[in-house]
Design a protein around this motif. Structure first.
Motif, PDB file in Angstrom:
ATOM      1  N   UNK A 111       0.833  -1.213   0.000  1.00  0.00           N
ATOM      2  CA  UNK A 111       0.000   0.000   0.000  1.00  0.00           C
ATOM      3  C   UNK A 111       0.864   1.258   0.000  1.00  0.00           C
ATOM      4  N   UNK A 112       2.114   1.130   0.414  1.00  0.00           N
ATOM      5  CA  UNK A 112       3.146   2.179   0.432  1.00  0.00           C
ATOM      6  C   UNK A 112       2.829   3.315   1.410  1.00  0.00           C
ATOM      7  N   UNK A 113       1.751   4.025   1.170  1.00  0.00           N
ATOM      8  CA  UNK A 113       1.420   5.146   2.053  1.00  0.00           C
ATOM      9  C   UNK A 113       0.933   4.621   3.413  1.00  0.00           C
ATOM     10  N   UNK A 114       1.006   5.497   4.389  1.00  0.00           N
ATOM     11  CA  UNK A 114       0.565   5.140   5.737  1.00  0.00           C
ATOM     12  C   UNK A 114      -0.877   5.597   5.949  1.00  0.00           C
ATOM     13  N   UNK A 115      -1.709   4.659   6.387  1.00  0.00           N
ATOM     14  CA  UNK A 115      -3.108   4.972   6.725  1.00  0.00           C
ATOM     15  C   UNK A 115      -3.259   4.891   8.241  1.00  0.00           C
ATOM     16  N   UNK A 116      -4.484   5.124   8.711  1.00  0.00           N
ATOM     17  CA  UNK A 116      -4.742   5.060  10.151  1.00  0.00           C
ATOM     18  C   UNK A 116      -5.874   4.071  10.390  1.00  0.00           C
ATOM     19  N   UNK A 117      -5.658   3.155  11.310  1.00  0.00           N
ATOM     20  CA  UNK A 117      -6.750   2.274  11.733  1.00  0.00           C
ATOM     21  C   UNK A 117      -7.283   2.802  13.072  1.00  0.00           C
ATOM     22  N   UNK A 118      -8.618   2.803  13.188  1.00  0.00           N
ATOM     23  CA  UNK A 118      -9.262   3.299  14.404  1.00  0.00           C
ATOM     24  C   UNK A 118     -10.212   2.225  14.907  1.00  0.00           C
ATOM     25  N   UNK A 119     -10.107   1.887  16.208  1.00  0.00           N
ATOM     26  CA  UNK A 119     -11.044   0.887  16.758  1.00  0.00           C
ATOM     27  C   UNK A 119     -12.256   1.598  17.388  1.00  0.00           C
ATOM     28  N   UNK A 120     -13.168   0.793  17.925  1.00  0.00           N
ATOM     29  CA  UNK A 120     -14.416   1.380  18.462  1.00  0.00           C
ATOM     30  C   UNK A 120     -14.155   2.361  19.587  1.00  0.00           C
ATOM     31  N   UNK A 121     -13.067   2.116  20.347  1.00  0.00           N
ATOM     32  CA  UNK A 121     -12.748   3.007  21.474  1.00  0.00           C
ATOM     33  C   UNK A 121     -12.094   4.308  20.991  1.00  0.00           C
ATOM     34  N   UNK A 122     -11.858   4.406  19.675  1.00  0.00           N
ATOM     35  CA  UNK A 122     -11.256   5.630  19.128  1.00  0.00           C
ATOM     36  C   UNK A 122      -9.734   5.590  19.138  1.00  0.00           C
ATOM     37  N   UNK A 123      -9.149   4.430  19.505  1.00  0.00           N
ATOM     38  CA  UNK A 123      -7.675   4.338  19.511  1.00  0.00           C
ATOM     39  C   UNK A 123      -7.159   4.250  18.072  1.00  0.00           C
ATOM     40  N   UNK A 124      -6.090   4.990  17.815  1.00  0.00           N
ATOM     41  CA  UNK A 124      -5.577   5.060  16.438  1.00  0.00           C
ATOM     42  C   UNK A 124      -4.189   4.434  16.333  1.00  0.00           C
ATOM     43  N   UNK A 125      -3.987   3.766  15.215  1.00  0.00           N
ATOM     44  CA  UNK A 125      -2.655   3.216  14.902  1.00  0.00           C
ATOM     45  C   UNK A 125      -2.339   3.525  13.452  1.00  0.00           C
ATOM     46  N   UNK A 126      -1.080   3.825  13.192  1.00  0.00           N
ATOM     47  CA  UNK A 126      -0.646   3.912  11.798  1.00  0.00           C
ATOM     48  C   UNK A 126      -0.617   2.500  11.222  1.00  0.00           C
ATOM     49  N   UNK A 127      -0.934   2.383   9.927  1.00  0.00           N
ATOM     50  CA  UNK A 127      -0.937   1.055   9.308  1.00  0.00           C
ATOM     51  C   UNK A 127      -0.346   1.116   7.901  1.00  0.00           C
ATOM     52  N   UNK A 165      -7.200   8.419   6.420  1.00  0.00           N
ATOM     53  CA  UNK A 165      -5.945   8.907   5.842  1.00  0.00           C
ATOM     54  C   UNK A 165      -5.052   9.400   6.971  1.00  0.00           C
ATOM     55  N   UNK A 166      -3.748   9.191   6.831  1.00  0.00           N
ATOM     56  CA  UNK A 166      -2.816   9.831   7.766  1.00  0.00           C
ATOM     57  C   UNK A 166      -2.380  11.171   7.154  1.00  0.00           C
ATOM     58  N   UNK A 167      -1.465  11.851   7.829  1.00  0.00           N
ATOM     59  CA  UNK A 167      -0.971  13.137   7.303  1.00  0.00           C
ATOM     60  C   UNK A 167       0.171  12.936   6.309  1.00  0.00           C
ATOM     61  N   UNK A 168       0.458  11.693   5.919  1.00  0.00           N
ATOM     62  CA  UNK A 168       1.435  11.394   4.850  1.00  0.00           C
ATOM     63  C   UNK A 168       1.142  12.351   3.687  1.00  0.00           C
ATOM     64  N   UNK A 169       2.122  13.217   3.372  1.00  0.00           N
ATOM     65  CA  UNK A 169       1.885  14.291   2.383  1.00  0.00           C
ATOM     66  C   UNK A 169       1.501  13.735   1.022  1.00  0.00           C
ATOM     67  N   UNK A 170       2.146  12.630   0.680  1.00  0.00           N
ATOM     68  CA  UNK A 170       1.884  12.041  -0.629  1.00  0.00           C
ATOM     69  C   UNK A 170       0.446  11.516  -0.678  1.00  0.00           C
ATOM     70  N   UNK A 171       0.036  10.867   0.406  1.00  0.00           N
ATOM     71  CA  UNK A 171      -1.318  10.310   0.469  1.00  0.00           C
ATOM     72  C   UNK A 171      -2.355  11.429   0.430  1.00  0.00           C
ATOM     73  N   UNK A 172      -2.062  12.513   1.131  1.00  0.00           N
ATOM     74  CA  UNK A 172      -2.997  13.641   1.132  1.00  0.00           C
ATOM     75  C   UNK A 172      -3.178  14.179  -0.290  1.00  0.00           C
ATOM     76  N   UNK A 173      -2.076  14.239  -1.021  1.00  0.00           N
ATOM     77  CA  UNK A 173      -2.152  14.701  -2.416  1.00  0.00           C
ATOM     78  C   UNK A 173      -2.910  13.721  -3.285  1.00  0.00           C
ATOM     79  N   UNK A 174      -2.728  12.431  -3.024  1.00  0.00           N
ATOM     80  CA  UNK A 174      -3.433  11.414  -3.814  1.00  0.00           C
ATOM     81  C   UNK A 174      -4.931  11.400  -3.499  1.00  0.00           C
TER      82      UNK A 174
END
Ligand code: HEM
Length: 491
Positions: A235-251, A364-373
């Motif tokens: 997937x190359x770019x970094x996304x964010x996974x969020x669970x029901x409790x609102x906890x976030x992880x980069x993925x 989406x994470x703040x990965x600049x490339x992903x934001x542009x895509x």
């Protein structure tokens, strides 16, 4: 087959009838499939009559049989207009592609990490469509030529369509989408003569040190492939996974081919390019048509966003990989591709992927490339397929509306000075050196030879600059490229 055993189709009805063209054919069977009239006027054999029966619709409207054609002949205009407008707009990149359908099933419930509904229940299958592609291509580009290969997956989940739009290489040339047109211009044939233009590529690399890591992947054997069944996807770019409790992880996403990984060397790639330019498309199609299937395991790397500060690199920089020792690959589920599309145009060519096609639980994470895509794919698809691109069956997501789209980054507190500037931790060369050092000797040799063959003929100014980068990545790597360029020059 018809009982008379002839094989050529009757022109009007397009079904098998006599007319095989065999000079020894004694068959006098009239066409039995249509009302082309051969039955009535078929005095001799089909070979004599040649099945070329005259029909009104074969002729334009004229004044007299050999007179001029009338402008009013709407049938003629429509027939020709439909033909000349039948070539549709192509994708600006990833033009050549081929696809397959199948399904995805998670191994276990991923609720601790994401609330995405399709990742909760191992008994639930999600239909998928995958388009594999060549990033820099036209429709005739040989599959095996060195290239970035696209691996775009659309999951038709109950919460809407979710896409992973990746490549076979885990990093990219640039870290800011604003430079995408520049990188594509460098990779495309010369605007002057439409010929391959390695000088533009190396000139681009010279002014883009962060591209060196990608170069060590693309010029290795990973850049030349003969099958998607044995190709990895990232997937190359970094996304964010969020669970029901609102906890976030980069993925970060990884597709592992279950048939094992394989690539080919440049010699084999050249041979295949001549022998069969569609080798990968055919391999995929025939594997599935023959009753086989193509399987991948989806794995993820997860990272606590707080780790970002202590890492020597920026985890949202897509010119970097995350260490698999520190962030091990976690198996998520299996994708099986077992169905070929029925209609290439409407299913494969009209497919519209975007890294911003998300479902609740994936952001989406703040990965600049992903934001542009995140917006450019939809823009491109409106232009390519029209405003109704989301209604095309391969893209349709029931009940889609802008108001139902999931948000990214809600609740985050952001602060900073508005700027146009480089990221803090650029670290452009460490991972390029690590990549070289982790390759087995045979792959190191191929990488050195492939780079030297391309870089050797470049102007001194470009070579000096790029060799400086290679030295910063790894002294031995650079020395071997230098030595190989000298050896090639002496030959
Ligand atoms: C990590 C970097 C990138 C990856 C992995 C990537 C991957 C892909 C893939 C796989 C496709 C083909 C999708 C299909 O099969 O239909 C594609 C198409 C495309 N990409 Fe990217 N891309 C990247 C960066 C970018 C950037 C930075 C831009 C522009 C800012 C961009 C613009 C496009 C456009 C316009 C298309 C054609 C979309 C369409 O007409 O459907 N890509 N990309």
């Amino acid at each position: 087959m018809p009982e008379w055993g002839c094989c050529e189709p009757c022109v009007p009805c397009d079904k098998p009838a006599c007319g095989c063209g065999n000079p020894d054919c004694k068959c006098e069977t009239p066409c039995q499939n249509c009302t082309c009239g051969r039955e009535e006027n078929n005095g001799g054999s089909c070979v004599e009559n040649n099945c070329a029966e005259d029909r009104r619709e074969f002729h334009s409207q004229t004044v007299g049989a050999d007179g001029p054609v009338l402008v009013q002949d709407g049938r003629l205009h429509e027939t020709l207009d439909i033909f000349v407008n039948s070539v549709e707009r192509e994708r600006v990149v990833h033009t050549k592609g081929y696809g397959a359908l199948g399904c995805f099933r998670p191994y276990q419930c991923m609720a601790p990490y994401t609330k995405a509904a399709f990742l909760q229940d191992p008994s639930v299958e999600t239909p998928v469509f995958v388009r594999f592609s060549l990033a820099v291509s036209n429709r005739g580009t040989p599959d095996s030529a060195r290239n970035v290969h696209g691996f775009a997956t659309k999951f038709y989940t109950k919460e809407g369509n979710f896409d992973i739009v990746g490549n076979q290489i885990p990093v990219f040339f640039i870290r800011d989408a604003i430079r995408f047109p520049e990188v594509i211009a460098a990779l495309k044939p010369s605007p002057k003569n439409n010929l391959a233009n390695p000088e533009a590529i190396w000139d681009f690399i010279a002014r883009t040190p962060e591209a060196l890591h990608m170069v060590t992947w693309l010029y290795s054997d990973v850049g030349t492939l003969d099958s998607v069944r044995t190709m990895r996807g990232f997937g190359i770019n970094t996304f964010v996974w969020v669970n029901k409790a609102g906890e976030k992880r980069y993925v970060k996403y990884h597709w592992i081919p279950l048939a094992g990984e394989r690539c080919i060397d440049s010699e084999e790639a050249r041979r295949l390019a001549c022998e069969n330019p569609d080798v990968m498309a055919e391999d995929l199609y025939h594997t599935i048509a023959g009753g086989g299937c193509v399987e991948y395991e989806l794995r993820v790397q997860l990272m606590n966003p707080c780790d970002a500060e202590k890492l020597p690199y920026d985890p949202l920089d897509d010119t970097k990989v995350w260490s698999e020792r520190d962030y091990p690959l976690m198996p998520v589920g299996r994708m099986i591709l077992d169905r070929n599309p029925d209609d290439y145009r409407t299913q494969v060519e009209h497919a519209a992927f975007s890294p911003a096609n998300l479902v609740p639980g994936i952001e989406l994470s703040a990965d600049k490339m992903l934001q542009g895509r995140s917006f450019v794919y939809w823009d491109a698809q409106r232009h390519r397929l029209g405003n109704g691109f989301r209604e095309i069956p391969v893209n349709r997501s029931p009940d889609w509306s802008p108001s139902k789209m999931p948000d990214s980054g809600m609740g985050e507190c952001l602060e900073g000075v508005v700027t146009r500037s480089a990221i803090e931790k650029t670290d452009d060369f460490t991972q390029a050196g690590e990549r070289y050092r982790c390759l087995p000797e045979i792959h190191r040799r191929h990488l050195v030879e492939n780079i030297a063959a391309d870089l050797g003929p470049m102007p001194k100014r470009i070579k000096t600059c790029v060799m400086g980068y290679f030295r910063k990545a790894d002294e031995e790597f650079a020395a071997r490229i230098e030595e190989e360029m000298n050896r090639m020059r002496r030959r």
